[in-house]
Design a protein around this motif. Structure first.
Motif, PDB file in Angstrom:
ATOM      1  N   ALA A   1       0.836  -1.209   0.000  1.00 43.80           N
ATOM      2  CA  ALA A   1       0.000   0.000   0.000  1.00 43.80           C
ATOM      3  C   ALA A   1       0.868   1.255   0.000  1.00 43.80           C
ATOM      4  CB  ALA A   1      -0.935  -0.009   1.206  1.00 43.80           C
TER       5      ALA A   1
ATOM      6  N   TYR B   1      -4.421   1.958  -0.334  1.00 40.25           N
ATOM      7  CA  TYR B   1      -5.274   1.796   0.844  1.00 40.25           C
ATOM      8  C   TYR B   1      -5.508   0.308   1.124  1.00 40.25           C
ATOM      9  CZ  TYR B   1      -6.057   6.631  -0.524  1.00 40.25           C
ATOM     10  OH  TYR B   1      -5.868   7.943  -0.885  1.00 40.25           O
TER      11      TYR B   1
ATOM     12  N   TYR C   1      -8.056  -2.626   3.063  1.00 49.48           N
ATOM     13  CA  TYR C   1      -9.392  -2.955   3.577  1.00 49.48           C
ATOM     14  C   TYR C   1      -9.348  -4.353   4.177  1.00 49.48           C
ATOM     15  CZ  TYR C   1     -14.544  -3.311   3.617  1.00 49.48           C
ATOM     16  OH  TYR C   1     -15.860  -3.431   3.990  1.00 49.48           O
TER      17      TYR C   1
ATOM     18  N   PRO D   1      -9.326   5.079  -2.484  1.00 45.88           N
ATOM     19  CA  PRO D   1      -9.945   4.873  -1.166  1.00 45.88           C
ATOM     20  C   PRO D   1     -11.163   3.964  -1.259  1.00 45.88           C
ATOM     21  CG  PRO D   1      -9.502   7.205  -1.553  1.00 45.88           C
ATOM     22  CD  PRO D   1      -9.297   6.513  -2.865  1.00 45.88           C
TER      23      PRO D   1
END
Length: 324
Positions: A241, A247, A249, A266
């Motif tokens: 990242a 990003y 998750y 994002p």
């Protein structure tokens, strides 16, 4: 398996539960990994996944279907409705579907276009069970049919599942899918109890136990899915990242999971784009774990004794039949 009457099952359940002390203590089968074995997981890099444009079906999806074909449900004919409702969930005539989760398709790939910093990204997102660190599906199953294994995967015991779908209700991504006309409820009181069996990805638990990689990982030509120990994967995800200015998750969503996604945009924008095209499941970055809420904790206290009774009772039935 020979037929078991509802009355005899409940009697054995209560007797076994009392003998084990689970009715008094509320301690059934603990559906959490014990930490003795290193937990495994996956990292899915959305900068690498291209949806397999040269294949009719993404290769990870095809690999999953091939690997689990013999485990797919084979429902009886003339499936009865869920009492007292006049409906039931039957996917047996939709086995071919590969663009959503079903009892016959445990992973699929979403396609979404996302605008970010003046650039349009075409993303392909493999979706299946996240294998959460503290899975509410396992904690709140009244039949103790789901378990977080020491190796990391969250697994449904198809022989003990009644298809109540509580697991789907508390999953923020609604991953488990139900098929009626199969399962233990048919042996008990199909007119009054049970709704079938819930199905989902188990991260190829048999392969993981054998020291191998899940089928989807092996099949990915872009190496977009990486499998390994959770600690190393966490470090890898953070480094990746950082490299792409991207990003992550899955590291904190629902209290943390064994599936991490890396994206160049994002995830709130991904979630907005999925919502706009009415695609499910979404990727809400603010997903919280139901077990961390007051309602979830209360339900956990209520479910634990029931789960313990059913788990003990079902173990007693299997022992009497000489099953392992």
């Amino acid at each position: 398996m020979a037929d078991i009457s509802r009355r005899s099952f409940l009697k054995r359940s209560i007797a076994s539960g009392v003998a084990a002390g689970v009715v008094i203590s509320g301690a059934g089968k603990l559906p959490m990994a014990n930490g003795a074995t290193e937990q495994k997981g996956t990292v899915i890099d959305l900068t690498r996944c291209d949806g397999c444009p040269k294949s009719q079906v993404p290769l990870c999806v095809e690999a999953c279907r091939t690997k689990n074909r013999d485990r797919y449900p084979k429902p009886v004919e003339n499936i009865q409705d869920y009492w007292p409702h006049k409906k039931h969930e039957d996917w047996s005539d939709k086995k071919h579907l590969t663009d959503r989760l079903t009892p016959y398709n445990w992973t699929f790939v979403q396609r979404v276009s996302v605008e970010h910093q003046g650039k349009t990204y075409q993303l392909f997102i493999p979706r299946r069970c996240m294998h959460c660190d503290n899975p509410p599906c396992a904690r709140l199953c009244p039949f103790s049919a789901q378990e977080k294994k020491p190796e990391g995967p969250v697994v449904i015991d198809e022989n003990g599942c009644f298809g109540g779908a509580k697991c789907r209700d508390v999953c923020p991504w609604k991953i488990p899918q139900r098929q009626a006309g199969v399962g233990v409820y048919l042996k008990l009181a199909p007119k009054y109890i049970g709704g079938g069996v819930m199905y989902k990805c188990d991260l190829c638990y048999d392969l993981v136990r054998a020291g191998k990689q899940p089928a989807c990982v092996e099949a990915c030509p872009q190496k977009a899915i990486v499998f390994g120990g959770k600690t190393d994967l966490g470090q890898f995800a953070r480094q990746r990242a950082e490299e792409i200015g991207g990003y992550i998750y899955g590291d904190r969503q629902n209290g943390g999971t064994s599936t991490l996604y890396i994206s160049p945009v994002p995830f709130d924008k991904i979630n907005q784009a999925l919502t706009a095209q009415e695609a499910k499941p979404g990727m809400n970055p603010e997903v919280e774990n139901f077990m961390d809420t007051a309602n979830g904790m209360a339900k956990g206290f209520l479910v634990a004794p029931i789960a313990g009774v059913f788990a003990a009772g079902w173990a007693a039935v299997k022992t009497m039949k000489g099953e392992n």
